[in-house]
Design a protein around this motif. Structure first.
Motif, PDB file in Angstrom:
ATOM      1  N   GLY A 199      -8.289  88.752 -10.272  1.00  0.00           N
ATOM      2  CA  GLY A 199      -7.512  87.672 -10.876  1.00  0.00           C
ATOM      3  C   GLY A 199      -6.616  86.936  -9.902  1.00  0.00           C
ATOM      4  O   GLY A 199      -5.937  85.970 -10.285  1.00  0.00           O
ATOM      5  N   GLY A 200      -6.595  87.363  -8.650  1.00  0.00           N
ATOM      6  CA  GLY A 200      -5.706  86.733  -7.676  1.00  0.00           C
ATOM      7  C   GLY A 200      -6.052  85.270  -7.410  1.00  0.00           C
ATOM      8  O   GLY A 200      -5.163  84.450  -7.153  1.00  0.00           O
ATOM      9  N   MET A 201      -7.334  84.928  -7.471  1.00  0.00           N
ATOM     10  CA  MET A 201      -7.743  83.563  -7.188  1.00  0.00           C
ATOM     11  C   MET A 201      -7.223  82.573  -8.230  1.00  0.00           C
ATOM     12  O   MET A 201      -7.149  81.373  -7.974  1.00  0.00           O
ATOM     13  N   LYS A 202      -6.861  83.090  -9.425  1.00  0.00           N
ATOM     14  CA  LYS A 202      -6.292  82.187 -10.445  1.00  0.00           C
ATOM     15  C   LYS A 202      -4.978  81.579  -9.959  1.00  0.00           C
ATOM     16  O   LYS A 202      -4.619  80.470 -10.352  1.00  0.00           O
ATOM     17  N   GLY A 203      -4.259  82.329  -9.129  1.00  0.00           N
ATOM     18  CA  GLY A 203      -3.013  81.803  -8.583  1.00  0.00           C
ATOM     19  C   GLY A 203      -3.250  80.596  -7.707  1.00  0.00           C
ATOM     20  O   GLY A 203      -2.527  79.592  -7.794  1.00  0.00           O
ATOM     21  N   LEU A 204      -4.273  80.679  -6.872  1.00  0.00           N
ATOM     22  CA  LEU A 204      -4.585  79.533  -6.012  1.00  0.00           C
ATOM     23  C   LEU A 204      -5.108  78.364  -6.837  1.00  0.00           C
ATOM     24  O   LEU A 204      -4.815  77.199  -6.533  1.00  0.00           O
ATOM     25  N   ALA A 205      -5.849  78.674  -7.884  1.00  0.00           N
ATOM     26  CA  ALA A 205      -6.346  77.608  -8.754  1.00  0.00           C
ATOM     27  C   ALA A 205      -5.184  76.877  -9.420  1.00  0.00           C
ATOM     28  O   ALA A 205      -5.185  75.646  -9.555  1.00  0.00           O
ATOM     29  N   PHE A 206      -4.149  77.644  -9.826  1.00  0.00           N
ATOM     30  CA  PHE A 206      -2.964  77.045 -10.448  1.00  0.00           C
ATOM     31  C   PHE A 206      -2.255  76.094  -9.486  1.00  0.00           C
ATOM     32  O   PHE A 206      -1.797  75.015  -9.864  1.00  0.00           O
ATOM     33  N   VAL A 207      -2.193  76.494  -8.227  1.00  0.00           N
ATOM     34  CA  VAL A 207      -1.449  75.706  -7.241  1.00  0.00           C
ATOM     35  C   VAL A 207      -2.254  74.521  -6.735  1.00  0.00           C
ATOM     36  O   VAL A 207      -1.755  73.403  -6.634  1.00  0.00           O
ATOM     37  N   PHE A 208      -3.527  74.743  -6.437  1.00  0.00           N
ATOM     38  CA  PHE A 208      -4.275  73.734  -5.693  1.00  0.00           C
ATOM     39  C   PHE A 208      -5.171  72.838  -6.556  1.00  0.00           C
ATOM     40  O   PHE A 208      -5.638  71.811  -6.073  1.00  0.00           O
ATOM     41  N   THR A 209      -5.435  73.201  -7.790  1.00  0.00           N
ATOM     42  CA  THR A 209      -6.260  72.325  -8.621  1.00  0.00           C
ATOM     43  C   THR A 209      -5.510  71.023  -8.879  1.00  0.00           C
ATOM     44  O   THR A 209      -4.419  71.035  -9.460  1.00  0.00           O
ATOM     45  N   PRO A 210      -6.034  69.903  -8.436  1.00  0.00           N
ATOM     46  CA  PRO A 210      -5.284  68.646  -8.576  1.00  0.00           C
ATOM     47  C   PRO A 210      -5.259  68.162 -10.023  1.00  0.00           C
ATOM     48  O   PRO A 210      -6.290  68.127 -10.693  1.00  0.00           O
ATOM     49  N   ASP A 211      -4.093  67.821 -10.478  1.00  0.00           N
ATOM     50  CA  ASP A 211      -3.925  67.190 -11.779  1.00  0.00           C
ATOM     51  C   ASP A 211      -3.578  65.734 -11.507  1.00  0.00           C
ATOM     52  O   ASP A 211      -2.432  65.389 -11.234  1.00  0.00           O
ATOM     53  N   TRP A 212      -4.590  64.867 -11.553  1.00  0.00           N
ATOM     54  CA  TRP A 212      -4.410  63.483 -11.111  1.00  0.00           C
ATOM     55  C   TRP A 212      -3.454  62.695 -11.990  1.00  0.00           C
ATOM     56  O   TRP A 212      -3.018  61.598 -11.620  1.00  0.00           O
ATOM     57  N   SER A 213      -3.152  63.235 -13.180  1.00  0.00           N
ATOM     58  CA  SER A 213      -2.200  62.519 -14.041  1.00  0.00           C
ATOM     59  C   SER A 213      -0.798  62.494 -13.412  1.00  0.00           C
ATOM     60  O   SER A 213       0.041  61.679 -13.793  1.00  0.00           O
ATOM     61  N   HIS A 214      -0.558  63.399 -12.445  1.00  0.00           N
ATOM     62  CA  HIS A 214       0.749  63.432 -11.787  1.00  0.00           C
ATOM     63  C   HIS A 214       0.866  62.405 -10.661  1.00  0.00           C
ATOM     64  O   HIS A 214       1.958  62.184 -10.141  1.00  0.00           O
ATOM     65  N   LEU A 215      -0.253  61.794 -10.281  1.00  0.00           N
ATOM     66  CA  LEU A 215      -0.245  60.928  -9.096  1.00  0.00           C
ATOM     67  C   LEU A 215       0.693  59.733  -9.257  1.00  0.00           C
ATOM     68  O   LEU A 215       1.353  59.319  -8.308  1.00  0.00           O
TER      69      LEU A 215
END
Length: 489
Positions: A199-215
């Motif tokens: 489950g450790g990779m979920k942490g990186l997914a939380f941080v690095f998955t871009p949410d373009w609505s924030h741009l």
């Protein structure tokens, strides 16, 4: 002299590597370990990092070049640099504000170093692995005990005093050459362990998955701007002070600008890899700030295979990050006192450290007072100091003059005219915006009183500093002569 090594009138860094490690040690602190991961995750992940890197290269790196250049050009600390550039102009009085801001910040940062030192010591004692150990109760017991929180404060300042008393090369450089590489190795080791957890990779997914609505959200860019400016320590006087010990042929654009900013960001990213996989592997709250480090992660280490070793590596690395930052912040005052008074370096170290210890007692005693100090100096002290130094380069010294006679001296990275506009216009406008944005946003909130107090404190410090520099300070004949000297042009 205790050794046969020939010394110049003013100390210099022994190696370029030592200077770079000192700059990294100054900029990488507690905020890189717990703030960057959370801020990244809460502001669009990859989108935030994109904005952060863009602003890092557009503003932070040019600003660090300007500040480091100022120190190397004058070969003086904050007050001496201002006096050399503007003479007895009233503007030179504001230099004292920069020094006082550093003293004020160190007064509440020293107790935080004490926290990390206490946890590092307990990791070595394997306290976290004793039967019946409760992380939250341990944290509450520590922060609720004035004997411990106030008791670690003088130990912290004494340790910093010992390092600073040995000077730049034999003190600061010798320490950071070991602590910073150790910090990097520690973060890499913990990162590897975290990424291999289920489950450790979920942490990186939380941080690095871009949410373009924030741009297109203003908050994303303001958060990225704050991280780019303040995690690199732009305008605090540290780059100026450390830069004043550079040799004339050292590379300012690469060493003082690019490497410092990129290195600082790289360690922040390492902190993301070290912390967030563990957080998500064990279902911890990623938004808990200091509690994440001192409570949540402490709960995790006993559950890891070889947890004792991981806890020791992590908390010793964490202590190294905060301790080297404390050394740099304190050195700003030490260099100034040693240059502006008749005290020796050892006496200057004692005077500055004793002052910080004394005014730091309330923060060591009360976490609420520490939080108030952090709000006031973080939102108003640092931006004001940054604005003061950048305006000195941009409007008093002149960016074109600085670029031609010093920035591009002996450099492998040529800086073009584009740098002039950034230093003269962009950075001052951005800092002024941050000051105004922080003040306006606090209106009607629980921080309104602190905001008004912070602005009032900066006004009082400015007026007091100008008066002190005008009527109390009496420059020696040598200093008076040197104030009219323009070197290198």
């Amino acid at each position: 002299m205790p050794d046969s090594e020939a010394r110049t009138a003013r100390e210099e860094w022994g190696t370029r590597f030592g200077f770079l490690m000192a700059m990294l040690g100054a900029m990488v602190g507690a905020g890189n370990i717990w703030r960057l991961p959370y801020t990244t995750g809460q502001n669009g992940g990859g989108v935030f990092l994109l904005a952060y890197v863009l602003l890092l290269f557009l503003i932070a790196i040019p600003g660090l070049m300007a500040e480091t250049m100022l120190g190397r050009y004058t070969q003086k600390g904050v007050v001496g640099s201002f006096r050399e550039i503007v003479g007895d102009d009233l503007y030179s009085g504001l230099s004292l504000v920069v020094v006082l801001v550093n003293v004020g910040v160190m007064s509440y940062y020293a107790p935080v170093i004490g926290w990390t030192m206490y946890y590092a010591a307990n990791s070595l004692l394997l306290t976290f692995f004793q039967s019946g150990f409760e992380a939250a109760a341990f944290w509450n017991s520590f922060t609720g005990s004035p004997v411990l929180t106030v008791g670690t404060h003088p130990v912290t300042m004494a340790a910093i005093a010992v390092v600073l008393a040995f000077g730049i090369r034999r003190g600061i450089e010798r320490v950071v050459k070991y602590l910073i590489p150790f910090l990097i190795v520690a973060l890499v080791a913990v990162s590897i362990r975290g990424l291999t957890l289920p489950g450790g990779m979920k942490g990186l997914a939380f941080v690095f998955t871009p949410d373009w609505s924030h741009l297109l959200r203003g908050d994303t860019w303001v958060a990225a701007l704050g991280q780019a400016l303040f995690s690199t320590g732009l305008g605090w006087g540290i780059a100026l002070t450390y830069g004043s010990y550079l040799r004339k042929y050292d590379d300012v654009p690469l060493g003082g600008g690019v490497f410092t900013a990129v290195g600082n960001t790289s360690i922040g990213l390492l902190a993301i890899f070290a912390v967030f996989p563990v957080v998500f592997a064990f279902g911890l709250e990623p938004a808990s700030g200091a509690q994440l480090t001192f409570v949540s992660l402490v709960k995790v280490f006993p559950k890891l295979l070889g947890g004792q070793a991981w806890a020791i590596v992590f908390f010793l690395g964490f202590f190294a990050a905060t301790f080297t930052s404390g050394i740099a912040i304190t050195e700003v005052g030490v260099t100034t006192v040693a240059e502006e008074t008749r005290l020796s370096r050892t006496q200057s170290v004692a005077a500055v450290v004793a002052t910080i210890w004394l005014i730091g007692l309330p923060s060591a005693y009360s976490s609420e007072f520490l939080g108030a100090m952090d709000y006031v100096f973080g939102n108003f002290g640092f931006p004001f100091a940054t604005l003061t130094i950048i305006l000195l380069v941009g409007w008093k010294f002149g960016p074109e003059r600085a670029r031609v006679i010093d920035v591009n001296r002996s450099t492998d990275l040529y800086v073009g005219r584009w740098w002039n506009g950034i230093v003269k216009y962009v950075i001052p406008v951005v800092i002024a915006f941050i000051l105004g944005y922080g003040a306006i946003n606090s209106i009607g909130t629980e921080n309104q009183t602190l905001m008004m107090g912070g602005i009032a404190l900066m006004v009082v410090l400015s007026l007091g500093s100008v008066l002190v520099m005008k009527f109390v300070s009496e420059p020696t004949p040598t200093e008076s002569t040197s104030s009219t000297v323009q070197r290198g042009d």
